[in-house]
Motif scaffolding. Sequence first.
Motif, PDB file in Angstrom:
ATOM      1  N   ILE A   1     -18.623  -8.479  -6.929  1.00  0.00           N
ATOM      2  CA  ILE A   1     -19.310  -8.356  -5.584  1.00  0.00           C
ATOM      3  C   ILE A   1     -19.447  -6.947  -5.177  1.00  0.00           C
ATOM      4  CG2 ILE A   1     -18.889  -9.022  -3.187  1.00  0.00           C
ATOM      5  CD1 ILE A   1     -19.744 -11.384  -4.888  1.00  0.00           C
ATOM      6  N   LYS A   2     -18.339  -6.157  -5.431  1.00  0.00           N
ATOM      7  CA  LYS A   2     -18.400  -4.701  -4.745  1.00  0.00           C
ATOM      8  C   LYS A   2     -19.583  -3.922  -5.462  1.00  0.00           C
ATOM      9  CE  LYS A   2     -15.620  -0.414  -4.807  1.00  0.00           C
ATOM     10  NZ  LYS A   2     -16.517   0.574  -5.732  1.00  0.00           N
ATOM     11  N   ARG A   3     -19.784  -4.200  -6.815  1.00  0.00           N
ATOM     12  CA  ARG A   3     -20.766  -3.690  -7.725  1.00  0.00           C
ATOM     13  C   ARG A   3     -22.094  -4.144  -7.097  1.00  0.00           C
ATOM     14  NH1 ARG A   3     -22.543   0.752 -10.563  1.00  0.00           N
ATOM     15  NH2 ARG A   3     -23.933   0.365 -12.181  1.00  0.00           N
ATOM     16  N   CYS A   4     -22.248  -5.363  -6.839  1.00  0.00           N
ATOM     17  CA  CYS A   4     -23.396  -5.839  -6.113  1.00  0.00           C
ATOM     18  C   CYS A   4     -24.115  -5.080  -4.951  1.00  0.00           C
ATOM     19  CB  CYS A   4     -23.464  -7.440  -5.842  1.00  0.00           C
ATOM     20  SG  CYS A   4     -22.992  -8.416  -7.381  1.00  0.00           S
ATOM     21  N   GLY A   5     -22.991  -4.702  -4.163  1.00  0.00           N
ATOM     22  CA  GLY A   5     -23.164  -3.984  -3.030  1.00  0.00           C
ATOM     23  C   GLY A   5     -23.494  -2.659  -3.366  1.00  0.00           C
ATOM     24  N   GLU A   6     -23.045  -2.007  -4.335  1.00  0.00           N
ATOM     25  CA  GLU A   6     -23.520  -0.846  -4.708  1.00  0.00           C
ATOM     26  C   GLU A   6     -24.701  -0.574  -5.337  1.00  0.00           C
ATOM     27  OE1 GLU A   6     -18.817   0.822  -5.802  1.00  0.00           O
ATOM     28  OE2 GLU A   6     -20.311   0.005  -7.532  1.00  0.00           O
TER      29      GLU A   6
END
Length: 403
Positions: A71-76
Amino acid sequence: MATVRKRRLPSGLIRWQAGYVDGAGERRFRMFARKADAEAWLVETRHDVSRGIHTPGSLSPTVKEAAALWIKRCGEKRLEPMTVKGYEEHVDLHILPFIGAKKLSEITVPAVNGFADQLREAGRSAEMIKRVVRSLGAIFKEARRRGLANTAPTQGIELDLPDREDPRPVIPTKSELQAIIAKAQGRWRPVILVAIFCGLRASELRGLRWADVDFEARQINVNQRADASHRIGKLKSKAAYRSIPCPPIVLNALREWKLLCPKRDTGKTDSAGEPVKVLDLVFPNGLGKVESHSNLLERGLDPILVAAGLTETRPVLDKAGKPVLDAAGNAETMAAGKYGMHSLRHACASLWIENGYNPKQIQRLMGHSSIKVTFDVYGHLFADAEADQRAAEGVEFRLLGKT
């Protein structure tokens, strides 16, 4: 050296300890209640170590930890907020309650199938299970990128899900489309006409610019879209960038609308002293900004459907999404339009198919990422009903000698 040894625990219980050396040269151990289980696990583990795809359980993150990284990567990657929200729902509602505490190293192909079975038993639809498993695959992809996993247990998996739902999309009939067009007036008429005759997605309608309407070539070039947060951005895929021919009724409606269309003035001027205008949208709101999807439905399509008599009964919901009850405790209902904007897109595809367009043309005009998507949604419309009837009559003739 790989070994399986008998061990007596301080509690007096007998356990079997499987030991091996991982790819980094570290000695690793795991306990089993049965010797056969220890030996079977050791054979599989040694095979994975030799192939360089083994991650020791002690180093493997849990599904919950790996999901947070994804999920963090999706935001990035600056995915659309609604897309990220959908992924978060997959994680919070469907993945973590069932396998969140498991380590990635424990998630094998059989484990994924077992997870799918759990979702089905919990009442999830076949389509939802497929989406959730795809999200689980994305979690593993991100974990592999970070060196936290070496396997892809969802890749190429056959879930063998029972699917009895009708896959055919809901499409208005020709008479219903004629009624919709007849009742479409004012600022909403060109919106409805472009949706029916050009098949744009609602997000593409909301992001369409006048610069993308080529009156000379009689076509619309789809180059951007507006997301749920009213931000202009890129399309869903490379295939979504496309040019769509416009019939005269659409072009005439757009010419008339262009004279009345609201413009947004920034109050700034360029180097030549001319006012700087932004967005230049074909279907903006009254201030020239991005129109909301809810307005598109509630102020645009729904009143048209109601005026055309194309309604269905729905419960009245409060702000929390719960049914509103009357004095007698019964749920209040209301007449609402029976179709959404996407139904008009489906109608466009059906009209193109009826007019003789082949599957590849439909894929291109609809902006589908693959021909499989086209066939999954519209495959039944490519059937030749007359040929099927002739074949049925031929079967009868060969069996009974009559028609």
